[in-house]
Scaffold this motif. Structure first.
Motif, PDB file in Angstrom:
ATOM      1  N   GLU A   1     -85.944  55.918 101.747  1.00 25.48           N
ATOM      2  CA  GLU A   1     -85.604  57.167 102.436  1.00 25.48           C
ATOM      3  C   GLU A   1     -85.343  56.952 103.920  1.00 25.48           C
ATOM      4  OE1 GLU A   1     -87.778  61.337 103.716  1.00 25.48           O
ATOM      5  OE2 GLU A   1     -88.412  60.344 101.877  1.00 25.48           O
ATOM      6  N   LEU A   2     -86.199  56.122 104.558  1.00 27.40           N
ATOM      7  CA  LEU A   2     -86.081  55.896 105.994  1.00 27.40           C
ATOM      8  C   LEU A   2     -85.278  54.646 106.331  1.00 27.40           C
ATOM      9  CD1 LEU A   2     -89.738  56.798 107.018  1.00 27.40           C
ATOM     10  CD2 LEU A   2     -87.713  58.245 107.119  1.00 27.40           C
ATOM     11  N   GLN A   3     -84.765  53.972 105.281  1.00 27.22           N
ATOM     12  CA  GLN A   3     -83.935  52.776 105.457  1.00 27.22           C
ATOM     13  C   GLN A   3     -84.644  51.713 106.306  1.00 27.22           C
ATOM     14  OE1 GLN A   3     -80.270  52.293 104.087  1.00 27.22           O
ATOM     15  NE2 GLN A   3     -81.826  53.221 102.777  1.00 27.22           N
ATOM     16  N   LEU A   4     -85.883  51.434 105.905  1.00 26.12           N
ATOM     17  CA  LEU A   4     -86.685  50.428 106.597  1.00 26.12           C
ATOM     18  C   LEU A   4     -86.832  49.174 105.738  1.00 26.12           C
ATOM     19  CD1 LEU A   4     -89.568  52.612 108.057  1.00 26.12           C
ATOM     20  CD2 LEU A   4     -87.701  51.539 109.332  1.00 26.12           C
ATOM     21  N   PRO A   5     -86.954  48.006 106.384  1.00 23.61           N
ATOM     22  CA  PRO A   5     -87.191  46.789 105.615  1.00 23.61           C
ATOM     23  C   PRO A   5     -88.611  46.746 105.051  1.00 23.61           C
ATOM     24  CG  PRO A   5     -87.157  46.315 107.970  1.00 23.61           C
ATOM     25  CD  PRO A   5     -86.785  47.754 107.826  1.00 23.61           C
ATOM     26  N   VAL A   6     -88.728  46.151 103.888  1.00 21.76           N
ATOM     27  CA  VAL A   6     -90.023  45.937 103.249  1.00 21.76           C
ATOM     28  C   VAL A   6     -90.427  44.483 103.462  1.00 21.76           C
ATOM     29  CG1 VAL A   6     -91.243  45.852 101.031  1.00 21.76           C
ATOM     30  CG2 VAL A   6     -89.654  47.732 101.513  1.00 21.76           C
ATOM     31  N   VAL A   7     -91.685  44.284 103.846  1.00 22.62           N
ATOM     32  CA  VAL A   7     -92.184  42.921 104.057  1.00 22.62           C
ATOM     33  C   VAL A   7     -93.268  42.622 103.026  1.00 22.62           C
ATOM     34  CG1 VAL A   7     -93.319  41.318 105.634  1.00 22.62           C
ATOM     35  CG2 VAL A   7     -91.689  42.999 106.526  1.00 22.62           C
ATOM     36  N   PRO A   8     -92.990  41.738 102.070  1.00 26.30           N
ATOM     37  CA  PRO A   8     -94.022  41.337 101.106  1.00 26.30           C
ATOM     38  C   PRO A   8     -95.052  40.427 101.765  1.00 26.30           C
ATOM     39  CG  PRO A   8     -91.788  40.860 100.309  1.00 26.30           C
ATOM     40  CD  PRO A   8     -91.695  41.134 101.770  1.00 26.30           C
ATOM     41  N   ILE A   9     -96.314  40.587 101.379  1.00 26.16           N
ATOM     42  CA  ILE A   9     -97.404  39.747 101.878  1.00 26.16           C
ATOM     43  C   ILE A   9     -98.188  39.211 100.678  1.00 26.16           C
ATOM     44  CG2 ILE A   9     -99.586  39.711 103.139  1.00 26.16           C
ATOM     45  CD1 ILE A   9     -98.481  41.869 104.961  1.00 26.16           C
ATOM     46  N   THR A  10     -98.350  37.900 100.635  1.00 26.94           N
ATOM     47  CA  THR A  10     -99.168  37.285  99.589  1.00 26.94           C
ATOM     48  C   THR A  10    -100.554  36.966 100.145  1.00 26.94           C
ATOM     49  OG1 THR A  10     -97.228  36.275  98.558  1.00 26.94           O
ATOM     50  CG2 THR A  10     -99.377  35.410  97.921  1.00 26.94           C
ATOM     51  N   ILE A  11    -101.575  37.463  99.476  1.00 26.75           N
ATOM     52  CA  ILE A  11    -102.964  37.170  99.830  1.00 26.75           C
ATOM     53  C   ILE A  11    -103.543  36.201  98.808  1.00 26.75           C
ATOM     54  CG2 ILE A  11    -105.290  38.149 100.015  1.00 26.75           C
ATOM     55  CD1 ILE A  11    -103.946  40.741 100.984  1.00 26.75           C
ATOM     56  N   ASN A  12    -104.094  35.110  99.291  1.00 30.01           N
ATOM     57  CA  ASN A  12    -104.773  34.145  98.430  1.00 30.01           C
ATOM     58  C   ASN A  12    -106.198  33.921  98.928  1.00 30.01           C
ATOM     59  OD1 ASN A  12    -102.979  33.048  96.281  1.00 30.01           O
ATOM     60  ND2 ASN A  12    -101.647  32.566  98.026  1.00 30.01           N
ATOM     61  N   GLY A  13    -107.131  33.772  97.999  1.00 24.28           N
ATOM     62  CA  GLY A  13    -108.518  33.474  98.333  1.00 24.28           C
ATOM     63  C   GLY A  13    -109.444  34.666  98.273  1.00 24.28           C
ATOM     64  N   SER A  14    -108.930  35.855  98.486  1.00 25.63           N
ATOM     65  CA  SER A  14    -109.778  37.041  98.515  1.00 25.63           C
ATOM     66  C   SER A  14    -110.443  37.305  97.163  1.00 25.63           C
ATOM     67  CB  SER A  14    -108.951  38.256  98.936  1.00 25.63           C
ATOM     68  OG  SER A  14    -109.726  39.431  98.959  1.00 25.63           O
ATOM     69  N   PHE A  15    -109.751  36.983  96.092  1.00 27.63           N
ATOM     70  CA  PHE A  15    -110.320  37.182  94.755  1.00 27.63           C
ATOM     71  C   PHE A  15    -111.531  36.289  94.543  1.00 27.63           C
ATOM     72  CE2 PHE A  15    -110.402  36.448  90.095  1.00 27.63           C
ATOM     73  CZ  PHE A  15    -110.563  37.759  89.684  1.00 27.63           C
ATOM     74  N   LYS A  16    -111.534  35.107  95.173  1.00 27.77           N
ATOM     75  CA  LYS A  16    -112.680  34.202  95.061  1.00 27.77           C
ATOM     76  C   LYS A  16    -113.847  34.671  95.923  1.00 27.77           C
ATOM     77  CE  LYS A  16    -110.588  29.746  93.935  1.00 27.77           C
ATOM     78  NZ  LYS A  16    -110.451  28.350  94.410  1.00 27.77           N
ATOM     79  N   VAL A  17    -113.528  35.215  97.103  1.00 32.89           N
ATOM     80  CA  VAL A  17    -114.588  35.644  98.022  1.00 32.89           C
ATOM     81  C   VAL A  17    -115.378  36.797  97.456  1.00 32.89           C
ATOM     82  CG1 VAL A  17    -115.056  36.637 100.304  1.00 32.89           C
ATOM     83  CG2 VAL A  17    -113.367  34.818 100.062  1.00 32.89           C
ATOM     84  N   LYS A  18    -114.686  37.760  96.881  1.00 36.55           N
ATOM     85  CA  LYS A  18    -115.366  38.960  96.374  1.00 36.55           C
ATOM     86  C   LYS A  18    -114.671  39.447  95.108  1.00 36.55           C
ATOM     87  CE  LYS A  18    -118.718  41.929  97.201  1.00 36.55           C
ATOM     88  NZ  LYS A  18    -120.109  41.480  97.082  1.00 36.55           N
ATOM     89  N   PRO A  19    -114.886  38.777  93.975  1.00 36.23           N
ATOM     90  CA  PRO A  19    -114.255  39.206  92.728  1.00 36.23           C
ATOM     91  C   PRO A  19    -114.736  40.600  92.326  1.00 36.23           C
ATOM     92  CG  PRO A  19    -115.260  37.026  92.507  1.00 36.23           C
ATOM     93  CD  PRO A  19    -115.763  37.619  93.769  1.00 36.23           C
ATOM     94  N   ARG A  20    -113.825  41.383  91.806  1.00 38.95           N
ATOM     95  CA  ARG A  20    -114.166  42.746  91.406  1.00 38.95           C
ATOM     96  C   ARG A  20    -115.181  42.776  90.274  1.00 38.95           C
ATOM     97  NH1 ARG A  20    -109.751  47.438  89.685  1.00 38.95           N
ATOM     98  NH2 ARG A  20    -111.246  49.142  89.490  1.00 38.95           N
ATOM     99  N   GLN A  21    -115.146  41.791  89.407  1.00 40.07           N
ATOM    100  CA  GLN A  21    -115.962  41.795  88.195  1.00 40.07           C
ATOM    101  C   GLN A  21    -117.203  40.911  88.307  1.00 40.07           C
ATOM    102  OE1 GLN A  21    -114.285  44.444  87.151  1.00 40.07           O
ATOM    103  NE2 GLN A  21    -114.428  43.790  85.041  1.00 40.07           N
ATOM    104  N   LYS A  22    -117.536  40.445  89.533  1.00 43.80           N
ATOM    105  CA  LYS A  22    -118.627  39.472  89.626  1.00 43.80           C
ATOM    106  C   LYS A  22    -119.476  39.713  90.865  1.00 43.80           C
ATOM    107  CE  LYS A  22    -119.370  34.448  89.582  1.00 43.80           C
ATOM    108  NZ  LYS A  22    -118.705  33.126  89.607  1.00 43.80           N
ATOM    109  N   ASP A  23    -120.768  39.821  90.700  1.00 42.65           N
ATOM    110  CA  ASP A  23    -121.765  39.835  91.776  1.00 42.65           C
ATOM    111  C   ASP A  23    -121.417  40.787  92.913  1.00 42.65           C
ATOM    112  OD1 ASP A  23    -123.829  39.364  93.486  1.00 42.65           O
ATOM    113  OD2 ASP A  23    -123.846  37.212  93.146  1.00 42.65           O
TER     114      ASP A  23
END
Length: 244
Positions: free
Chosen positions: A176-198
């Motif tokens: 709608e606003l004709q703006l660029p989209v910037v993809p960001i890849t996050i790695n490591g966060s799943f290991k630091v605080k997994p949703r299903q663990k501790d």
């Protein structure tokens, strides 16, 4: 043995300091915004908050792709959602003035919710057509004002480390606003605080934030929305590291 020491460190050092630091940052945001400093206090304290907590936990961070961003340009940032530390990582290390699109329930958290409201974060409320329209109108005003927007288009944290399908909302705004989209890849966060663990402790793991090249709009309408979403997903997935 190292795991036990790291957990004791979290209990005795990180937990009390992180709690006090979060409380201080929230109060600073509320007071600063009330006094008219919304431009500064709407974003900068969040940078300090994320950076300090990640450093307290002794987590190494690597950032790639900052050179892909132009000064003064508004973007719609879209990132994979691995875990609770995604927010801290992006806040502390992206170093761009932006606002979050977040679940409306977070606004009910004492003090934290008030800080989010005062700093003009955007609450996604799907309970009615009117609340959805209000959410998108707030996002439009943010983006037209020269500030960027950060969204987790999966809508919720992954349970497996793999990405879920994206929702279209962020890409519709970019179209709608004709703006660029910037993809960001996050790695490591799943290991630091997994949703299903501790739920009580964090695990030590390096964190990496990869800022991909902006994807410019190509036309306007459903075709542009779909290509923005498809290219963003592919760019994020390409650099995603999954350790089963």
């Amino acid at each position: 043995m190292l795991t036990l020491i790291y957990r004791i460190y979290q209990i005795l050092i990180v937990l009390p300091l992180a709690f006090l630091w979060t409380l201080f940052i929230c109060i600073a945001v509320i007071v600063g915004c009330l006094l008219g400093g919304g431009k500064f206090f709407g974003y900068q304290p969040g940078v300090w908050w994320g950076w300090v907590i990640i450093r307290l936990l002794l987590l190494p961070v690597k950032v790639e792709g900052k050179e892909n961003l132009e000064k003064g340009q508004s973007y719609v940032f879209v990132a994979n959602h691995q875990g609770a530390f995604d927010i801290l990582l992006i806040y502390g290390f992206l170093l761009r003035d932006f606002r979050w699109m977040m679940k409306y329930e977070l606004g009910d958290i004492p003090i934290f919710g008030a800080a989010c409201k005062k700093s003009k974060q955007i609450f996604v409320d799907n309970r009615s057509v009117s609340t959805i329209k209000r959410c998108y109108q707030e996002a439009r005003e943010i983006l037209r004002g020269g500030i960027s927007l950060c969204v987790f288009p999966e809508g919720a944290r992954t349970k497996t480390g793999y990405m879920k399908p994206f929702k279209k909302g962020a890409f519709m705004l970019a179209d709608e606003l004709q703006l660029p989209v910037v993809p960001i890849t996050i790695n490591g966060s799943f290991k630091v605080k997994p949703r299903q663990k501790d739920m009580y402790f964090c695990y030590w793991s390096p964190l990496k934030l990869t800022i991909h090249s902006p994807i410019p709009p190509q036309g306007q309408g459903s075709d542009n929305i779909n290509q923005l979403m498809t290219q963003s997903y592919a760019a994020i997935e390409k650099d995603l590291i999954i350790n089963d």
